[in-house]
Scaffold this motif. Sequence first.
Motif, PDB file in Angstrom:
ATOM      1  N   PHE A 403       0.837  -1.194   0.000  1.00  0.00           N
ATOM      2  CA  PHE A 403       0.000   0.000   0.000  1.00  0.00           C
ATOM      3  C   PHE A 403       0.867   1.236   0.000  1.00  0.00           C
ATOM      4  N   GLN A 404       0.556   2.156  -0.905  1.00  0.00           N
ATOM      5  CA  GLN A 404       1.293   3.418  -0.906  1.00  0.00           C
ATOM      6  C   GLN A 404       0.339   4.551  -0.539  1.00  0.00           C
ATOM      7  N   PRO A 405       0.691   5.300   0.509  1.00  0.00           N
ATOM      8  CA  PRO A 405      -0.202   6.379   0.959  1.00  0.00           C
ATOM      9  C   PRO A 405      -0.316   7.504  -0.064  1.00  0.00           C
ATOM     10  N   ALA A 421       0.236  -4.615  -6.358  1.00  0.00           N
ATOM     11  CA  ALA A 421       0.431  -6.068  -6.280  1.00  0.00           C
ATOM     12  C   ALA A 421       1.904  -6.420  -6.180  1.00  0.00           C
ATOM     13  N   ARG A 422       2.191  -7.487  -5.471  1.00  0.00           N
ATOM     14  CA  ARG A 422       3.566  -7.968  -5.326  1.00  0.00           C
ATOM     15  C   ARG A 422       3.601  -9.476  -5.534  1.00  0.00           C
ATOM     16  N   LEU A 423       4.579  -9.893  -6.341  1.00  0.00           N
ATOM     17  CA  LEU A 423       4.748 -11.327  -6.596  1.00  0.00           C
ATOM     18  C   LEU A 423       6.209 -11.662  -6.360  1.00  0.00           C
ATOM     19  N   ASN A 432       9.553  -7.330 -10.592  1.00  0.00           N
ATOM     20  CA  ASN A 432       9.069  -6.024 -11.015  1.00  0.00           C
ATOM     21  C   ASN A 432       7.588  -6.111 -11.410  1.00  0.00           C
ATOM     22  N   PRO A 433       6.722  -5.345 -10.682  1.00  0.00           N
ATOM     23  CA  PRO A 433       5.278  -5.486 -10.931  1.00  0.00           C
ATOM     24  C   PRO A 433       4.876  -5.146 -12.371  1.00  0.00           C
ATOM     25  N   GLU A 434       5.539  -4.160 -12.942  1.00  0.00           N
ATOM     26  CA  GLU A 434       5.143  -3.804 -14.305  1.00  0.00           C
ATOM     27  C   GLU A 434       5.361  -4.980 -15.244  1.00  0.00           C
ATOM     28  N   THR A 445      -4.362 -13.954 -17.643  1.00  0.00           N
ATOM     29  CA  THR A 445      -4.518 -14.384 -16.249  1.00  0.00           C
ATOM     30  C   THR A 445      -4.791 -13.170 -15.363  1.00  0.00           C
ATOM     31  N   ILE A 446      -4.677 -11.978 -15.926  1.00  0.00           N
ATOM     32  CA  ILE A 446      -4.909 -10.768 -15.137  1.00  0.00           C
ATOM     33  C   ILE A 446      -6.347 -10.715 -14.622  1.00  0.00           C
ATOM     34  N   VAL A 447      -7.270 -11.360 -15.344  1.00  0.00           N
ATOM     35  CA  VAL A 447      -8.671 -11.324 -14.920  1.00  0.00           C
ATOM     36  C   VAL A 447      -8.803 -11.980 -13.542  1.00  0.00           C
ATOM     37  N   ILE A 476      -7.444   1.093  -6.506  1.00  0.00           N
ATOM     38  CA  ILE A 476      -7.005  -0.228  -6.978  1.00  0.00           C
ATOM     39  C   ILE A 476      -6.807  -0.150  -8.491  1.00  0.00           C
ATOM     40  N   ASN A 477      -5.727  -0.734  -8.966  1.00  0.00           N
ATOM     41  CA  ASN A 477      -5.432  -0.692 -10.403  1.00  0.00           C
ATOM     42  C   ASN A 477      -6.293  -1.676 -11.177  1.00  0.00           C
ATOM     43  N   LEU A 478      -6.704  -1.233 -12.330  1.00  0.00           N
ATOM     44  CA  LEU A 478      -7.513  -2.071 -13.194  1.00  0.00           C
ATOM     45  C   LEU A 478      -6.844  -2.087 -14.567  1.00  0.00           C
ATOM     46  N   SER A 479      -6.571  -3.273 -15.028  1.00  0.00           N
ATOM     47  CA  SER A 479      -5.928  -3.354 -16.336  1.00  0.00           C
ATOM     48  C   SER A 479      -6.995  -3.315 -17.437  1.00  0.00           C
ATOM     49  N   GLU A 481      -7.236  -4.953 -19.883  1.00  0.00           N
ATOM     50  CA  GLU A 481      -7.564  -6.337 -20.221  1.00  0.00           C
ATOM     51  C   GLU A 481      -8.729  -6.848 -19.360  1.00  0.00           C
ATOM     52  N   GLN A 482      -8.776  -6.407 -18.098  1.00  0.00           N
ATOM     53  CA  GLN A 482      -9.859  -6.832 -17.208  1.00  0.00           C
ATOM     54  C   GLN A 482     -11.198  -6.281 -17.667  1.00  0.00           C
ATOM     55  N   CYS A 483     -11.141  -5.122 -18.332  1.00  0.00           N
ATOM     56  CA  CYS A 483     -12.375  -4.487 -18.784  1.00  0.00           C
ATOM     57  C   CYS A 483     -13.061  -5.302 -19.872  1.00  0.00           C
ATOM     58  N   ASP A 561       1.619  11.250 -14.374  1.00  0.00           N
ATOM     59  CA  ASP A 561       2.711  10.286 -14.245  1.00  0.00           C
ATOM     60  C   ASP A 561       3.976  10.924 -13.686  1.00  0.00           C
ATOM     61  N   LYS A 562       4.732  10.103 -12.956  1.00  0.00           N
ATOM     62  CA  LYS A 562       5.930  10.620 -12.292  1.00  0.00           C
ATOM     63  C   LYS A 562       6.922  11.228 -13.284  1.00  0.00           C
ATOM     64  N   SER A 563       7.012  10.647 -14.460  1.00  0.00           N
ATOM     65  CA  SER A 563       7.990  11.173 -15.419  1.00  0.00           C
ATOM     66  C   SER A 563       7.659  12.623 -15.815  1.00  0.00           C
ATOM     67  N   GLY A 594       5.034  10.351  -8.001  1.00  0.00           N
ATOM     68  CA  GLY A 594       6.489  10.519  -8.034  1.00  0.00           C
ATOM     69  C   GLY A 594       6.968  11.715  -7.238  1.00  0.00           C
ATOM     70  N   ILE A 595       6.221  12.064  -6.177  1.00  0.00           N
ATOM     71  CA  ILE A 595       6.641  13.189  -5.335  1.00  0.00           C
ATOM     72  C   ILE A 595       7.793  12.709  -4.440  1.00  0.00           C
ATOM     73  N   GLU A 596       8.978  13.229  -4.725  1.00  0.00           N
ATOM     74  CA  GLU A 596      10.142  12.724  -3.995  1.00  0.00           C
ATOM     75  C   GLU A 596      10.771  13.782  -3.084  1.00  0.00           C
ATOM     76  N   ASN A 597      10.430  15.037  -3.274  1.00  0.00           N
ATOM     77  CA  ASN A 597      11.031  16.074  -2.428  1.00  0.00           C
ATOM     78  C   ASN A 597      10.096  17.274  -2.293  1.00  0.00           C
ATOM     79  N   GLN A 613       1.395  11.676  -4.295  1.00  0.00           N
ATOM     80  CA  GLN A 613       1.804  10.299  -4.003  1.00  0.00           C
ATOM     81  C   GLN A 613       3.269  10.177  -4.365  1.00  0.00           C
ATOM     82  N   GLY A 614       4.059   9.619  -3.462  1.00  0.00           N
ATOM     83  CA  GLY A 614       5.460   9.452  -3.824  1.00  0.00           C
ATOM     84  C   GLY A 614       6.332   9.085  -2.648  1.00  0.00           C
ATOM     85  N   TYR A 615       7.579   8.843  -2.963  1.00  0.00           N
ATOM     86  CA  TYR A 615       8.518   8.379  -1.947  1.00  0.00           C
ATOM     87  C   TYR A 615       8.754   9.418  -0.851  1.00  0.00           C
ATOM     88  N   TYR A 616       8.456  10.697  -1.152  1.00  0.00           N
ATOM     89  CA  TYR A 616       8.619  11.716  -0.114  1.00  0.00           C
ATOM     90  C   TYR A 616       7.779  11.330   1.099  1.00  0.00           C
TER      91      TYR A 616
HETATM   92  P1  C2E Z   1       1.401   2.648 -11.197  1.00  0.00           P
HETATM   93  O1  C2E Z   1      -0.045   2.285 -11.120  1.00  0.00           O
HETATM   94  O2  C2E Z   1       1.755   3.894 -11.911  1.00  0.00           O
HETATM   95  O3  C2E Z   1       1.943   2.617  -9.738  1.00  0.00           O
HETATM   96  C1  C2E Z   1       2.795   3.566  -9.249  1.00  0.00           C
HETATM   97  C2  C2E Z   1       4.186   3.069  -9.302  1.00  0.00           C
HETATM   98  O4  C2E Z   1       5.078   4.139  -9.068  1.00  0.00           O
HETATM   99  C3  C2E Z   1       4.472   2.052  -8.198  1.00  0.00           C
HETATM  100  O5  C2E Z   1       5.417   1.146  -8.721  1.00  0.00           O
HETATM  101  C4  C2E Z   1       5.105   2.887  -7.127  1.00  0.00           C
HETATM  102  O6  C2E Z   1       5.945   2.139  -6.281  1.00  0.00           O
HETATM  103  C5  C2E Z   1       5.907   3.857  -7.959  1.00  0.00           C
HETATM  104  N1  C2E Z   1       6.168   5.086  -7.242  1.00  0.00           N
HETATM  105  C6  C2E Z   1       5.314   5.766  -6.458  1.00  0.00           C
HETATM  106  N2  C2E Z   1       5.892   6.857  -5.995  1.00  0.00           N
HETATM  107  C7  C2E Z   1       7.154   6.889  -6.484  1.00  0.00           C
HETATM  108  C8  C2E Z   1       8.265   7.813  -6.338  1.00  0.00           C
HETATM  109  O7  C2E Z   1       8.191   8.829  -5.656  1.00  0.00           O
HETATM  110  N3  C2E Z   1       9.407   7.528  -6.995  1.00  0.00           N
HETATM  111  C9  C2E Z   1       9.508   6.401  -7.741  1.00  0.00           C
HETATM  112  N4  C2E Z   1      10.685   6.164  -8.373  1.00  0.00           N
HETATM  113  N5  C2E Z   1       8.489   5.512  -7.913  1.00  0.00           N
HETATM  114  C10 C2E Z   1       7.325   5.768  -7.282  1.00  0.00           C
HETATM  115  P2  C2E Z   1       5.187  -0.376  -8.629  1.00  0.00           P
HETATM  116  O8  C2E Z   1       4.622  -0.786  -7.352  1.00  0.00           O
HETATM  117  O9  C2E Z   1       6.489  -0.955  -9.071  1.00  0.00           O
HETATM  118  O10 C2E Z   1       4.103  -0.674  -9.730  1.00  0.00           O
HETATM  119  C11 C2E Z   1       4.380  -0.514 -11.056  1.00  0.00           C
HETATM  120  C12 C2E Z   1       3.169  -0.672 -11.894  1.00  0.00           C
HETATM  121  O11 C2E Z   1       2.661  -1.997 -11.869  1.00  0.00           O
HETATM  122  C13 C2E Z   1       2.013   0.173 -11.468  1.00  0.00           C
HETATM  123  O12 C2E Z   1       2.211   1.470 -11.897  1.00  0.00           O
HETATM  124  C14 C2E Z   1       0.861  -0.508 -12.141  1.00  0.00           C
HETATM  125  O13 C2E Z   1       0.796  -0.109 -13.478  1.00  0.00           O
HETATM  126  C15 C2E Z   1       1.287  -1.957 -12.087  1.00  0.00           C
HETATM  127  N6  C2E Z   1       0.568  -2.579 -10.978  1.00  0.00           N
HETATM  128  C16 C2E Z   1       0.978  -2.734  -9.707  1.00  0.00           C
HETATM  129  N7  C2E Z   1       0.021  -3.375  -8.991  1.00  0.00           N
HETATM  130  C17 C2E Z   1      -0.998  -3.616  -9.837  1.00  0.00           C
HETATM  131  C18 C2E Z   1      -2.282  -4.253  -9.696  1.00  0.00           C
HETATM  132  O14 C2E Z   1      -2.698  -4.679  -8.630  1.00  0.00           O
HETATM  133  N8  C2E Z   1      -3.054  -4.349 -10.812  1.00  0.00           N
HETATM  134  C19 C2E Z   1      -2.671  -3.834 -12.003  1.00  0.00           C
HETATM  135  N9  C2E Z   1      -3.494  -3.955 -13.044  1.00  0.00           N
HETATM  136  N10 C2E Z   1      -1.485  -3.218 -12.164  1.00  0.00           N
HETATM  137  C20 C2E Z   1      -0.654  -3.113 -11.095  1.00  0.00           C
END
Ligand code: C2E
Length: 643
Positions: A403-405, A421-423, A432-434, A445-447, A476-479, A481-483, A561-563, A594-597, A613-616
């Motif tokens: 969970f990210q606050p 999600a974490r695997l 790497n979740p992506e 299998t995402i469904v 909660i993220n929705l892909s 593909e799930q739609c 997006d953070k970028s 991507g809020i880091e500072n 939302q971010g590491y800050y």
């Molecule tokens: P996302 O939905 O854009 O999730 C945000 C990602 O940015 C997360 O990476 C998070 O850890 C990262 N992040 C947040 N703040 C910062 C920051 O300040 N700096 C940096 N460098 N990174 C930050 P995470 O957890 O690796 O997830 C990556 C992607 O995987 C997610 O991008 C999302 O697209 C996908 N994902 C993760 N969990 C799920 C899920 O349950 N379902 C689906 N469909 N996709 C998921």
Amino acid sequence: MDNLLFCQIASAGFYALLFFCDLLKKQLPTKRTVFFQLFLCAMMLDAIFSIDVILSQRYGETVMLNEAMLVVELLTQVACCVTLHLYIMAVAFKLGKNPVTMVIFGIIPVCILLTFVLLSPWLGIAYEFDQLGHMHRNIWYNVGQIILLLEFVIDLVVIWVSDIKYTARRRMLYSFMILIFILAIIFEISNSTLSALWQIGMIFFIYIFYLAQQSPDFYIDNTTGYFNRNGFLEVLYEEVQYQIPFSCLLVRVRDFTSMNQIYSAEILQKIQLEIGEIFTESSKGGIIYHIGSSTYAIMLRSRSNAEVLYYRLKDRISEIWNIDDVMVNHEYSYYELTYPEYGTDYEEIVQKIHYARSDHEAHHKAGELIHLQEGVGKDAERRQEIAHLIETAIMDNSIEIHFQPIFSFEEDSITSLEVLARLRDENRNYINPEYFIRIAEENHTIVQLGKQIFEKACIFAGKNHIFDMGIEEMSINLSPEQCRDEHLTEDLVEIASKHGIPMERIHLEITESEFEDKKAVEETLYRLKETGAKIALDDFGTGFSTLSNILSLPVDYVKIDKSLVWSFAEGKNQFLNDLMPMLKAEGKQIIAEGIENTEHIDIIKQLQGDYLQGYYYSKPLSEPEFLRFLKRFNHSEKSGAEA
Ligand code: C2E
Ligand code: CA
Ligand code: CA
């Protein structure tokens, strides 16, 4: 007619039949095939000349002719042994460039040949004639035969010790082939009557062998008439063994499985045949293989040829076929593999072929030429492992969530969180979740996985009463593909109510991408909104989403997006200056990722963003970590504000 004569005539007829049948068939371009044909040819000639010798002996030709016949017969016999030997060497891939093996395996037959010529009747060493002019073989003849026998013993050893990836069954079959020759020689030396009978035995065995191992049918695909996967892998293996450079163009019809469900087999087969014709016309000099229901491989000699062919095919193969008034839409993926540039290991090359044979629609555009360079095949291997891990996680209900606050400007506290999600892999490290999400999307299998994540999130929220701790909603993220899953909305509503979570508390983050089925996504989003859930457009600014999309979709939140946040902070673009007010004017709430500072915070504050939302604030946290974080953060913020 005596037995011997009968046996020889039967053998000659049989070998002639087999040789000509084989000649008429399409042959796999390997050394093995060539030597087997030569071997059959030698066997045929040998049998024919043996008839001749017997006849001339019986019907009293001159001694001179007899001798000439003997020499020819002897040579054909040697030719049988030499071609069989070369065939076995080809099977064991010993005919390569390595000079040592060249000498050992090439010189041996030459020595044998010389031995035999020296033993020829004209020189009178191996044969003696009695007063009646009848010829007898002497001890030297047997010495010559024993040399041949030794050659086959060497072959036998080579088959078993060489490092070829043949099964024991296959090695056994080759050994039998050698053994029947060894037996033939032993019978010949012992001048046994079995020798004649054995001729018939050999016929049976060689025929069985032909059907089992050498028959071209084994390598041909029935529908298209091209060589099949067996043939392709066989050729590939030989090229790698001898380090012969090649280039291979692979063409795959995309989404063939769904094609199979939509169109009749007859229509698809017609298309297949037409594609085949185009291949044949376009790939002059290339050899075509049909290596999977939807995949073709064309072997060429150089990379430039492969590229020329690619452009030619792209021009000629249509994307829309009109077959019996049915319009079929076909898309193609093209892959190019060049040996040895893109990898020298056979297994690695096969991995790349597998990669080209499976769907990666999300990565590559239709019609694009993909180069299967270093690393691509390895990726395919890893992907399979991960696909397997995903399936296991679904079955064991073992996917983890973190969970990210998310911080709210308005409330000045953490009011939301994103479920991620974490695997874990075999070593319990996180993948790497992506990466794994993308694989789950491609495997559909995402469904299942998505539902599991959703349910775990609901359980987490219900059990910990997070909505009593300052949290207003959970993302909660929705892909996309799930739609496409028709039951998605019902399923999510059912799961949420089962755990007592109101749908109003749930935000669904969806990423726009170029590839998704836009209509299905849109319909699903409207249905989801009816349940009370909110929709957030994720990863805005990564290139796929456009302003018009946001306006046309039922979106309540936009996640920058953070970028984009980072590049804006570095002064690399001014995009957010125009975008943010526009989004605000449309009534969208904005979450910056991507809020880091503190600099990032200030920027978003100035632009009137709503959430951060971010590491800050925090990285994604495990359940107990998150709960601890939440208590501490919201409490200290509150007390800080009160003080
Ligand atoms: P996302 O939905 O854009 O999730 C945000 C990602 O940015 C997360 O990476 C998070 O850890 C990262 N992040 C947040 N703040 C910062 C920051 O300040 N700096 C940096 N460098 N990174 C930050 P995470 O957890 O690796 O997830 C990556 C992607 O995987 C997610 O991008 C999302 O697209 C996908 N994902 C993760 N969990 C799920 C899920 O349950 N379902 C689906 N469909 N996709 C998921
Ligand atoms: Ca997200
Ligand atoms: Ca995101």
